[in-house]
Design an enzyme around this catalytic site. Structure first.
Site: not given
Length: 592
Positions: A191, A391
């Site tokens: 991430k 996401s």
């Protein structure tokens, strides 16, 4: 007092003058809208296709389209929906002899280009021609143009063919100079959306994922061109890797184009192909204007106005935020309302959720996910992924019956993060500003940007982010019928292409929005239906003031900043990142 009245008078005159100008513009818009006439397509015409700006999912209902003032260029935008529909109509229109694919820049993502390219391939099945020409071939436009029967370049033109690259702007050095610390709370090894604020270069994990997905995109790019141009994939790789195309004649030598021609020579060829006298003008219709031609596609049942059954297409495009959205952003309230509306409409037999989003607020994503799940429980809902569904974009997709993506869709990035700035050094050392106060509880000022987080506060925020990630992976596991442990192993914020996501079970099949509509109809067991789209686009009266302000501001900034506009957007996004936990793509993917 005299000076005061002068200022008041000047202000009143300014308001009156501005109102008068806006009234004239509004009247012009109303007159223009009411006077629009159907476009007549003459026999032996060509469909003129040129893309010089980003392609939105839907053609905007923009009252300012076609106007040239205050920094606006007057050019109308056409959405992917109308582009695909018009190419399909032209396939069976006897008045259209072929397509002229003219100079374009393909500023949209690769999946959008893929959908247009596939529509052109389908058009060629009619036996009609496609001619492509440009003075400058970017790699994106060449990928599109490679399907043409003939590809021409200006003899003095530019042909870009050197491979893909991805560059990330890192802001940590600037933040250090300003005395701002980005306090990061995240879950997910990959991430990397937080990296620009805490590092000066890519982490090893981020470099690994970028190499992986960029390689997948490039492989698809080379394979597609190789098949269209009948050139070996390895040969194409060698040409690009060694920069063998530096001049137009190099592109001709390596069979990437069919000829070096000036535009007048290309127009002469088009006249010859359409049996047009070279002394007369070529009959052509712009793809945006072709929407008003009145020509219908006879090969689809979705245009039957008499059909009682409906299939709803809900567009979710842009960054995900709470509240209301617009054409360029996904508002959780707006999309949720649309999902509730179609769920409760008995005439709507199935739903297609078109997702083109890099993500955004994890809370807003969860709100939309809930409505998708409730819809899934009562009727089929199919997700069609565009350039991005990553996401938060994947979060809102995972509860659907099936997910369809393009090979070069960017998806995955299952992870959560939050950023809270510590601006103590900026305030104290740079500005000489200090703060003092009282509070009734130990954590009453949690989130105060004038000081660093305490270890206890950091632990509280980390727990919130951990819970968000747990919810995310559980929702994906339930929707994709996988274990949460497996989803965690392929999650961790890692980005995948559509091709890679198929193998991982995150996507069910490759295809476009039309494939999603067909799948929805099949699942609902309907053959005679009408397509309806949501959310409803605002009327010119509802969006006039808003559209004017936003459009003018954006265009002026773009003209002033040029290529630096993307950097400005990234810096501006910092304020959004620091509000709530985010489920967001690590970066914008721009392939030149």
């Amino acid at each position: 007092m005299k000076q005061f009245f002068k200022f008041v008078l000047a202000t009143i005159v300014g308001i009156v003058f501005t109102s008068f100008i806006l009234l004239i513009i509004l009247v012009g818009i109303i007159v223009g809208a009411s006077s629009e006439k159907p476009v007549d397509v003459l026999s032996n015409s060509v469909l003129h296709v040129s893309f010089t700006r980003a392609i939105p999912e839907r053609t905007p209902n923009n009252p300012l389209a076609g106007l040239s003032f205050l920094g606006l260029d007057g050019e109308k935008s056409i959405g992917l929906n109308d582009i695909l529909a018009n190419i399909k109509k032209a396939k069976t229109d006897d008045n259209i002899r072929g397509i002229f694919l003219d100079e374009s820049y393909m500023l949209s993502g690769q999946a959008t280009t893929e959908e247009v390219r596939n529509a052109l391939l389908d058009f060629k099945k009619s036996g009609k021609f496609i001619i492509a020409y440009s003075e400058i071939y970017t790699q994106g436009f060449y990928y599109l143009a490679s399907v043409a029967d003939k590809v021409y370049i200006n003899p003095k033109g530019i042909f870009e063919f050197s491979g893909f690259s991805q560059q990330i702007t890192f802001l940590k050095g600037a933040m250090d100079k300003l005395g701002i610390e980005a306090q990061v709370i995240k879950v997910g090894t990959y991430k990397s959306a937080v990296e620009p604020y805490i590092l000066n270069k890519m982490s090893d994990a981020n470099r690994e994922q970028v190499n992986s997905y960029l390689g997948s995109l490039y492989e698809h790019f080379l394979t597609g061109i190789g098949k269209a141009r009948n050139v070996n994939r390895d040969t194409l790789f060698d040409i690009a890797n060694n920069m063998k195309v530096q001049f137009p004649e190099d592109a001709l030598k390596y069979k990437l184009v069919d000829g070096l021609k000036y535009k007048d020579e290309v127009l002469d060829e088009l006249k010859s192909r359409t049996s047009t006298d070279k002394k007369k003008n070529l009959h052509s219709v712009e793809i945006g204007e072709y929407t008003k031609s009145g020509v219908k596609d006879d090969n689809t049942d979705t245009e039957k106005a008499t059909a009682g059954d409906k299939i709803a297409v809900i567009y979710a495009s842009g960054e995900i935020n709470g509240g209301d959205g617009d054409e360029n952003t996904i508002g959780s309230e707006t999309v949720s309302k649309a999902l509730r509306q179609v769920r409760l409409d008995n005439k709507v037999k199935a739903v297609v959720l078109r997702v083109n989003s890099p993500g955004g607020s994890s809370l807003a994503s969860d709100v939309i996910w809930r409505e998708v799940k409730l819809t899934h429980d009562v009727k089929p809902i199919i997700v069609s992924m565009g350039d991005y569904a990553a996401s938060g974009g994947y979060y809102i997709s995972c509860a659907a019956d099936s997910i369809i993506a393009e090979p070069n869709t960017i998806t995955g990035s299952i992870g959560i993060f939050a950023i809270l700035p510590n601006m103590q050094k900026l305030f104290n050392d740079k500005l000489g500003v200090t703060f003092d106060g009282v509070k009734t509880g130990k954590y009453a000022d949690l989130g105060d940007i004038s000081r660093p987080l305490t270890p206890e506060e950091h632990a509280i925020l980390q727990n919130q982010v951990n819970r968000g990630y747990d919810d995310f992976t559980k929702h994906v596991a339930d929707g994709r019928k996988k274990t949460q442990q497996y989803i965690n192993s392929i999650g961790q914020g890692r980005v995948w292409t559509g091709t890679q996501a198929i193998k991982l079970g995150l996507v069910d099949r490759l295809g476009n929005i039309n494939d999603a509509v067909n799948m929805a109809a099949k699942k609902a067991k309907v053959t005679d239906y009408k397509l309806v789209t949501y959310p409803e686009q605002k009327s010119i009266f509802n969006k006039f003031g808003q559209g004017l302000t936003a459009e003018v501001k954006t265009r002026m900034l773009q003209n002033e900043l040029g290529e630096s506009y993307n950097t400005y957007q990234q810096i501006k996004s910092v304020t959004h990142l620091m509000r709530t936990p985010q489920a967001r793509l690590p970066f914008d993917v721009v392939i030149k």
